[in-house]
Design a protein around this motif. Sequence first.
Motif, PDB file in Angstrom:
ATOM      1  N   LEU A 179       0.811  -1.217   0.000  1.00  0.00           N
ATOM      2  CA  LEU A 179       0.000   0.000   0.000  1.00  0.00           C
ATOM      3  C   LEU A 179       0.846   1.269   0.000  1.00  0.00           C
ATOM      4  O   LEU A 179       0.509   2.242  -0.645  1.00  0.00           O
ATOM      5  CB  LEU A 179      -0.952  -0.008   1.184  1.00  0.00           C
ATOM      6  N   LEU A 180       1.959   1.272   0.754  1.00  0.00           N
ATOM      7  CA  LEU A 180       2.875   2.410   0.765  1.00  0.00           C
ATOM      8  C   LEU A 180       4.287   1.910   0.495  1.00  0.00           C
ATOM      9  O   LEU A 180       4.737   0.954   1.107  1.00  0.00           O
ATOM     10  CB  LEU A 180       2.862   3.125   2.121  1.00  0.00           C
ATOM     11  N   LYS A 238      -1.207   3.189  -2.856  1.00  0.00           N
ATOM     12  CA  LYS A 238      -2.483   2.774  -3.435  1.00  0.00           C
ATOM     13  C   LYS A 238      -3.551   2.914  -2.361  1.00  0.00           C
ATOM     14  O   LYS A 238      -3.306   2.580  -1.203  1.00  0.00           O
ATOM     15  CB  LYS A 238      -2.438   1.302  -3.841  1.00  0.00           C
ATOM     16  N   GLY A 239      -4.736   3.406  -2.741  1.00  0.00           N
ATOM     17  CA  GLY A 239      -5.833   3.490  -1.787  1.00  0.00           C
ATOM     18  C   GLY A 239      -6.687   4.720  -2.005  1.00  0.00           C
ATOM     19  O   GLY A 239      -6.626   5.372  -3.051  1.00  0.00           O
ATOM     20  N   ALA A 263     -11.967   9.501   7.972  1.00  0.00           N
ATOM     21  CA  ALA A 263     -11.841   8.669   6.761  1.00  0.00           C
ATOM     22  C   ALA A 263     -11.305   7.288   7.127  1.00  0.00           C
ATOM     23  O   ALA A 263     -10.846   6.555   6.262  1.00  0.00           O
ATOM     24  CB  ALA A 263     -10.928   9.342   5.745  1.00  0.00           C
ATOM     25  N   LYS A 264     -11.327   6.963   8.423  1.00  0.00           N
ATOM     26  CA  LYS A 264     -10.794   5.685   8.936  1.00  0.00           C
ATOM     27  C   LYS A 264      -9.292   5.572   8.722  1.00  0.00           C
ATOM     28  O   LYS A 264      -8.740   4.482   8.590  1.00  0.00           O
ATOM     29  CB  LYS A 264     -11.518   4.480   8.315  1.00  0.00           C
ATOM     30  N   GLU A 300      -8.157   0.803   0.907  1.00  0.00           N
ATOM     31  CA  GLU A 300      -9.555   0.517   0.638  1.00  0.00           C
ATOM     32  C   GLU A 300      -9.830  -0.923   1.020  1.00  0.00           C
ATOM     33  O   GLU A 300      -9.029  -1.807   0.750  1.00  0.00           O
ATOM     34  CB  GLU A 300      -9.879   0.774  -0.827  1.00  0.00           C
ATOM     35  N   LYS A 301     -10.945  -1.149   1.673  1.00  0.00           N
ATOM     36  CA  LYS A 301     -11.303  -2.509   2.146  1.00  0.00           C
ATOM     37  C   LYS A 301     -11.818  -3.347   1.020  1.00  0.00           C
ATOM     38  O   LYS A 301     -12.455  -2.959   0.141  1.00  0.00           O
ATOM     39  CB  LYS A 301     -12.322  -2.433   3.266  1.00  0.00           C
TER      40      LYS A 301
END
Length: 134
Positions: free
Chosen positions: A3-4, A25-26, A66-67, A133-134
């Motif tokens: 993700l990072l 990404k997300g 935004a969680k 993103e879940k």
Amino acid sequence: MSLLQVLQPPGWARPKGFSNGIAAKGKLVFIAGQVGWTGQGEWRERSFAGQFRQALQNILAVLGEAKGRPEHIVRLTWYVLDKHEYRSSLKAVGAAYRELMGRHYPTMAVVQVSGLVEDQARLEIEATAVVPEK
């Protein structure tokens, strides 16, 4: 890619307290410039370090909507009135940063400006985050 991903060109010295680049990404989250007042608009701190702590707490509160968490922040842009005040406050700023952000170091820029809209503000910080993103 996870993700990072911290982007560190080969042979470059590792930066201290920030990253040169991050790919992510997300879900993108953009947080408006935050100053050192509370969410109710109250000024409790006058010092640079105190206002920094409050501004960063404000950023994390908005990000939480935004969680998101501190490790999702990919960029911080600081606007400071006095670079000497910033430099002389680094010890206290660093302690507050590590308390709130841990050892996560996003990309950063610190810019000295001639003024801020809020007269009592010593700095303003805006943030960009990428929340998985879940």
